[in-house]
Design a protein around this motif. Structure first.
Motif, mmCIF file in Angstrom:
data_model
loop_
_atom_site.group_PDB
_atom_site.id
_atom_site.type_symbol
_atom_site.label_atom_id
_atom_site.label_comp_id
_atom_site.label_asym_id
_atom_site.label_seq_id
_atom_site.Cartn_x
_atom_site.Cartn_y
_atom_site.Cartn_z
ATOM 1 N N VAL A 21 0.759 -1.058 -0.065
ATOM 2 C CA VAL A 21 -0.043 -0.008 0.124
ATOM 3 C C VAL A 21 0.681 1.355 -0.021
ATOM 4 C CG1 VAL A 21 -1.736 1.405 1.276
ATOM 5 C CG2 VAL A 21 -2.007 -1.027 1.166
ATOM 6 N N TYR A 22 1.867 1.330 0.860
ATOM 7 C CA TYR A 22 2.841 2.536 0.747
ATOM 8 C C TYR A 22 3.606 2.527 -0.384
ATOM 9 C CZ TYR A 22 6.100 5.968 1.940
ATOM 10 O OH TYR A 22 6.945 7.164 1.918
ATOM 11 N N ALA A 23 4.098 1.634 -1.057
ATOM 12 C CA ALA A 23 4.697 1.725 -2.270
ATOM 13 C C ALA A 23 3.724 2.461 -3.345
ATOM 14 C CB ALA A 23 5.285 0.441 -2.799
ATOM 15 N N ARG A 24 2.578 1.948 -3.283
ATOM 16 C CA ARG A 24 1.305 2.302 -4.395
ATOM 17 C C ARG A 24 1.130 3.907 -4.070
ATOM 18 N NH1 ARG A 24 -4.672 0.115 -4.472
ATOM 19 N NH2 ARG A 24 -5.516 1.512 -5.875
ATOM 20 N N ARG A 25 0.964 4.132 -2.738
ATOM 21 C CA ARG A 25 0.631 5.646 -2.491
ATOM 22 C C ARG A 25 2.029 6.581 -2.806
ATOM 23 N NH1 ARG A 25 -2.962 5.657 -4.391
ATOM 24 N NH2 ARG A 25 -3.368 7.566 -3.713
ATOM 25 N N GLU A 26 3.065 6.215 -2.442
ATOM 26 C CA GLU A 26 4.296 6.967 -2.618
ATOM 27 C C GLU A 26 4.535 7.321 -4.094
ATOM 28 O OE1 GLU A 26 8.669 6.415 -0.903
ATOM 29 O OE2 GLU A 26 8.308 5.095 -2.500
ATOM 30 N N ALA A 27 4.164 6.138 -5.020
ATOM 31 C CA ALA A 27 4.482 6.150 -6.739
ATOM 32 C C ALA A 27 3.303 7.366 -7.078
ATOM 33 C CB ALA A 27 4.298 4.883 -7.294
ATOM 34 N N GLY A 28 2.061 7.041 -6.329
ATOM 35 C CA GLY A 28 1.130 8.013 -6.817
ATOM 36 C C GLY A 28 1.157 9.454 -6.528
ATOM 37 N N PHE A 29 1.795 9.725 -5.347
ATOM 38 C CA PHE A 29 1.934 11.259 -4.761
ATOM 39 C C PHE A 29 3.436 11.743 -5.154
ATOM 40 C CE2 PHE A 29 2.049 14.536 -1.621
ATOM 41 C CZ PHE A 29 1.098 14.980 -1.688
ATOM 42 N N GLY A 30 4.393 10.852 -4.985
ATOM 43 C CA GLY A 30 5.789 11.265 -5.319
ATOM 44 C C GLY A 30 6.452 11.214 -4.001
ATOM 45 N N GLN A 31 7.602 10.690 -4.146
ATOM 46 C CA GLN A 31 8.611 10.601 -2.727
ATOM 47 C C GLN A 31 8.963 11.862 -2.400
ATOM 48 O OE1 GLN A 31 12.794 9.131 -2.937
ATOM 49 N NE2 GLN A 31 11.893 7.063 -1.760
ATOM 50 N N GLN A 32 9.194 12.856 -3.564
ATOM 51 C CA GLN A 32 9.856 14.139 -2.915
ATOM 52 C C GLN A 32 8.679 15.039 -2.227
ATOM 53 O OE1 GLN A 32 12.032 15.655 -6.249
ATOM 54 N NE2 GLN A 32 13.880 14.924 -5.743
ATOM 55 N N ARG A 33 7.548 14.882 -3.057
ATOM 56 C CA ARG A 33 6.318 15.660 -2.308
ATOM 57 C C ARG A 33 5.963 15.247 -1.206
ATOM 58 N NH1 ARG A 33 1.303 15.431 -5.731
ATOM 59 N NH2 ARG A 33 0.903 17.338 -4.799
ATOM 60 N N LEU A 34 6.178 13.790 -0.619
ATOM 61 C CA LEU A 34 5.873 13.243 0.585
ATOM 62 C C LEU A 34 6.856 13.718 1.480
ATOM 63 C CD1 LEU A 34 5.060 9.574 -0.137
ATOM 64 C CD2 LEU A 34 3.357 11.344 0.602
ATOM 65 N N ALA A 35 8.035 13.993 1.245
ATOM 66 C CA ALA A 35 9.077 14.470 2.000
ATOM 67 C C ALA A 35 9.003 16.066 2.333
ATOM 68 C CB ALA A 35 10.429 14.486 1.620
ATOM 69 N N ALA A 36 8.382 16.589 1.336
ATOM 70 C CA ALA A 36 8.245 18.009 1.575
ATOM 71 C C ALA A 36 6.966 18.363 2.368
ATOM 72 C CB ALA A 36 8.005 18.775 0.182
ATOM 73 N N ILE A 37 6.145 17.515 2.565
ATOM 74 C CA ILE A 37 4.929 17.824 3.562
ATOM 75 C C ILE A 37 5.132 16.910 4.803
ATOM 76 C CG2 ILE A 37 3.405 18.301 1.739
ATOM 77 C CD1 ILE A 37 1.990 15.571 2.142
ATOM 78 N N GLY A 38 6.306 16.328 5.006
ATOM 79 C CA GLY A 38 6.604 15.613 6.155
ATOM 80 C C GLY A 38 5.730 14.673 6.549
ATOM 81 N N ASP A 39 5.552 13.733 5.399
ATOM 82 C CA ASP A 39 4.541 12.470 5.576
ATOM 83 C C ASP A 39 5.031 11.341 4.852
ATOM 84 O OD1 ASP A 39 1.902 11.861 6.586
ATOM 85 O OD2 ASP A 39 1.217 11.683 4.580
#
Length: 240
Positions: A21-39
């Motif tokens: 599930v995490y790999a799927r959502r990370e691919a959909g939202f983007g690793q850098q964007r997740l890091a940028a929002i602290g998530d």
């Protein structure tokens, strides 16, 4: 702590599902964007992407305890899977409550957190740290109090760590060589708004039992107007 919810074979499958599930959502939202929002390393609302997670949320032993504490009618407010990697600071390492930004004292619980441990929680793996009795204080205590009284909620894999959602807690630092995963559930009285709108996200499903519909909040949705409110009440009371 509630031990023995899952055996090793089931735990291996749950770990795989969390990672997927995490790999799927990370691919959909983007690793850098997740890091940028602290998530980073949070698989939010996994039941929306893998319906098997409703089975975890509805574990009979857990629900029996929630019924004793919260009463007959409660809902799933939050379900998030947390991935704590070795030597990698997690954003949940800050002290927080599972009802964020709520700073008040109440006489009985409005919400209970249930953290299902998919890997062992210990000092070494960065198990959840808690501040005893802080669900009875309005603000985070002093640094001296924290240093003296914080505890690590140690639990073997397959257990549930259960506490008042107003208790201050945080993720520890994982100094082991293993990934530590847990799935946090917050069960609350239906007067609290869900963190995720499960009914709207899931829609009408034939595979939802009445009990699961109630747990996911289908019977707690806010009516759009007074006619909808009356229709809901009439349906609940069996009035035709």
């Amino acid at each position: 702590m509630m031990p023995g919810l899952y055996g090793e074979d089931e735990l291996q499958e749950w770990r795989r599902r969390v990672d997927a599930v995490y790999a799927r959502r990370e691919a959909g939202f983007g690793q850098q964007r997740l890091a940028a929002i602290g998530d980073r390393d949070v698989a939010r609302a996994p039941l929306l992407y893998d319906f098997e997670f409703t089975r975890m949320a509805a574990h009979p032993r857990v629900l029996a305890l929630m019924q004793r504490v919260l009463g007959e009618w409660f809902i799933l407010n939050v379900q998030n899977a947390i991935i704590n990697r070795p030597s990698d600071a997690h954003h949940q390492a800050a002290w927080h409550r599972d009802l964020p930004y709520q700073n008040y004292v109440i006489t009985r619980p409005l919400a209970i957190s249930c953290l299902v441990t998919l890997d062992a929680f210990s000092e070494a793996t960065g198990g959840t740290q808690v501040l005893p009795f802080t669900h009875k204080t309005e603000v985070l205590p002093s640094t001296a109090y924290i240093s003296k009284h914080r505890l690590t909620a140690a639990a073997p894999a397959g257990s549930a760590i259960i506490f008042d959602a107003m208790l201050f807690h945080r993720a520890g630092s994982n100094g082991s060589q293993q990934v530590r995963r847990g799935v946090n559930h917050v069960y609350s009285t239906p007067i609290l708004k869900q963190n995720y709108d499960f009914p709207r996200a899931l829609g009408a499903r034939a595979d939802l039992s009445p009990a699961l519909e109630r747990l996911l909040g289908y019977s707690s949705q806010v009516p759009v107007d007074e006619r909808a409110w009356r229709d809901q009440r009439a349906a609940r009371l069996g009035v035709h």
